[in-house]
Design an enzyme around this catalytic site. Structure first.
Site, mmCIF file in Angstrom:
data_model
loop_
_atom_site.group_PDB
_atom_site.id
_atom_site.type_symbol
_atom_site.label_atom_id
_atom_site.label_comp_id
_atom_site.label_asym_id
_atom_site.label_seq_id
_atom_site.Cartn_x
_atom_site.Cartn_y
_atom_site.Cartn_z
ATOM 1 C CD GLU A 247 -2.870 -1.205 0.149
ATOM 2 O OE1 GLU A 247 -3.086 -0.138 -0.480
ATOM 3 O OE2 GLU A 247 -3.438 -2.272 -0.136
ATOM 4 C CB CYS A 283 -2.384 6.948 1.609
ATOM 5 S SG CYS A 283 -0.947 6.245 2.444
#
Length: 476
Positions: A247, A283
């Site tokens: 990720e 993010c």
């Protein structure tokens, strides 16, 4: 305060330590174990031995442990929030939100532990397959290596630990150097909930040193990493035949169509929250906003006005929305990128200056596609708003990125919204929502430099299990 490493069911002191400081106040928080390669090897060995006990647990037993962990965290939620707020400089309200999400992640994990069902196969569909039944099952892999980031030190760690436990795996955590306290707290929670001794380990210390041991040890069957694309690529190159979930970064974009004129104020408020939540160190932070030319001036003016009301301050204060960045290096990088964009023709509408160890909420416009502030991940409280002529122009701008995690589309034109849903090069498209959106049971992951594989409890479990088929010849 001195904190060690968590191995084989207990916290142990380390020979070497490093000092952990509060990013905003710069006060000393603790002396943290600077774990060695031998410590990591010991943790992997302990987790490997504990795998036999984990694999033997029934689905209900694993679910009960996860539900108990959720209950225990609920009881200690304010303690957990204060840990997050101090070590990550996360505003206390946002820290409480992270704890609440972590409780949900544990609950989802407990529910999914009971749903590890295979399927029946009709082998007689193949020539020569008559007289045979078959079924599949999902078996745990073994030791999971979890390398976790600073920005959601409790929930993103739980997104690795929860599914690992639900599937019957053991897990070794290498937390971010700035935020080891949350992982140690989580290990305590799971121990109190009855997780078998050795099934969870926390090894703080230098990422490259300890990560290399994880990557090279064949007893570690999977690496789950959240962090930068550069480190993610290194892990993938070192991991060999291990399974890997990565990720990675993002510079999330959203589009506002001219069909949204009647809901503009609500959209602006959502976008401001998406841009500046936890200092932009998310993010999915809304970094690039593209607005149809018919609404551009109105949107820009309203956005700047609301941004000026975003409070910068000490993370322990209830009113604080934006606080210091994780370190001074990050602060200087963000300021340099703003300065560079401004020198190349961008306009700073508000912010753009330092405050404490952070950066004031910053809005830019007329930002070129090639500017770092546009094409890289800012990971700070900075957003750009650029004008586009139509949806296709927005698609071209939004896809012009090395990243592809989330994208948001605001439109009341269903055909247009669905077209963008299909054409945007991202893992998740959120229609009539900002890209800074994640629910803990949804599939989550990116394309391009944003990652490899998927998280979200059910989907993470799939990647932490091995599919096995068993067939029975009942006719001889």
């Amino acid at each position: 305060m001195q904190r060690g490493l968590f191995i084989n069911g207990e916290e142990k002191p380390a020979k070497e330590t490093y000092t952990l400081y509060h990013p905003h106040t710069e006060e000393k928080l603790a002396d943290i174990a600077e774990s060695s390669k031998d410590n990591m090897a010991e943790a992997i060995s302990s987790a490997d031995k504990a795998f036999k006990d984990m694999k033997a647990l029934t689905s209900k037993q694993r679910a009960d442990i996860l539900f108990k962990a959720a209950d225990r965290l609920t009881e200690r939620q304010e303690e957990a929030a204060e840990i997050i707020s101090k070590e990550a400089s996360k505003p206390i309200k946002a820290a409480r939100g992270e704890v609440n999400r972590t409780v949900q992640t544990l609950q989802f994990s407990g529910e999914e532990a009971k749903r590890l069902n295979g399927e029946y196969l009709s082998l007689d569909a193949a020539e020569g397959g008559a007289g045979r039944d078959a079924f599949t099952m999902n078996e745990p892999l073994g030791v999971i290596g979890a390398i976790t980031p600073f920005n959601f030190p409790l929930n993103l760690t739980t997104h690795k630990v929860g599914p690992a436990v639900a599937a019957g795996n053991t897990v070794v955590i290498k937390p971010a150097e700035q935020t080891p306290l949350s992982s140690l707290f989580l290990a305590d929670i799971f121990t109190e909930a009855g997780l078998p001794k050795g099934a969870i380990a926390v090894i703080p210390g230098d990422g490259p040193t300890l990560g290399e041991v994880m990557n090279q040890d064949e007893r570690v069957k999977k690496i789950s990493f959240t962090g930068s694309p550069e480190v993610g690529k290194l892990i993938k190159s070192q991991a060999g035949l291990k399974r890997v979930t990565l990720e990675l970064g993002s510079n999330a974009a959203m589009y506002v169509d001219n069909s949204c004129v009647d809901d503009l104020d609500n959209i602006v408020q959502k976008a401001v929250t998406g841009a500046f939540a936890y200092n932009g160190q998310v993010c999915l932070s809304t970094q690039r906003i593209y607005v149809h030319e018919d609404l551009f001036d109105s949107f820009k003016q309203a956005f700047v006005e609301k941004t000026k009301n975003v409070t910068f301050g000490d993370p322990s204060e209830e009113s604080t929305v934006v606080s210091s960045l994780i370190n001074k290096k990050s602060q200087q990088r963000v300021l340099d990128w703003i300065k560079e964009a401004k020198a190349n023709g961008a306009d700073v509408l508000t912010g753009g200056e330092s405050a404490g160890n952070g950066v004031l909420p910053t809005v830019l416009t007329n930002v070129g596609r090639d500017e770092k502030i546009s094409c890289n991940e800012v990971f700070g409280p900075v957003v750009l708003i650029n004008k586009v002529k139509d949806a296709q122009d927005a698609i071209d701008n939004m896809n012009d990125s090395r990243y592809g995690l989330n994208a948001g589309v605001f439109s009341n034109n269903l055909r247009q919204a669905m077209k963008m849903g299909h054409e945007l090069e991202v893992g998740q498209v959120l229609i009539n929502d900002v890209p800074t959106l994640r629910f803990d049971h949804m599939p989550y992951g990116g394309v391009k430099d944003s990652g490899y594989g998927r998280e979200g409890v059910k989907y993470a479990i799939d990647e932490m299990t091995e599919l096995k088929m068993i067939s029975i010849n009942y006719e001889g």
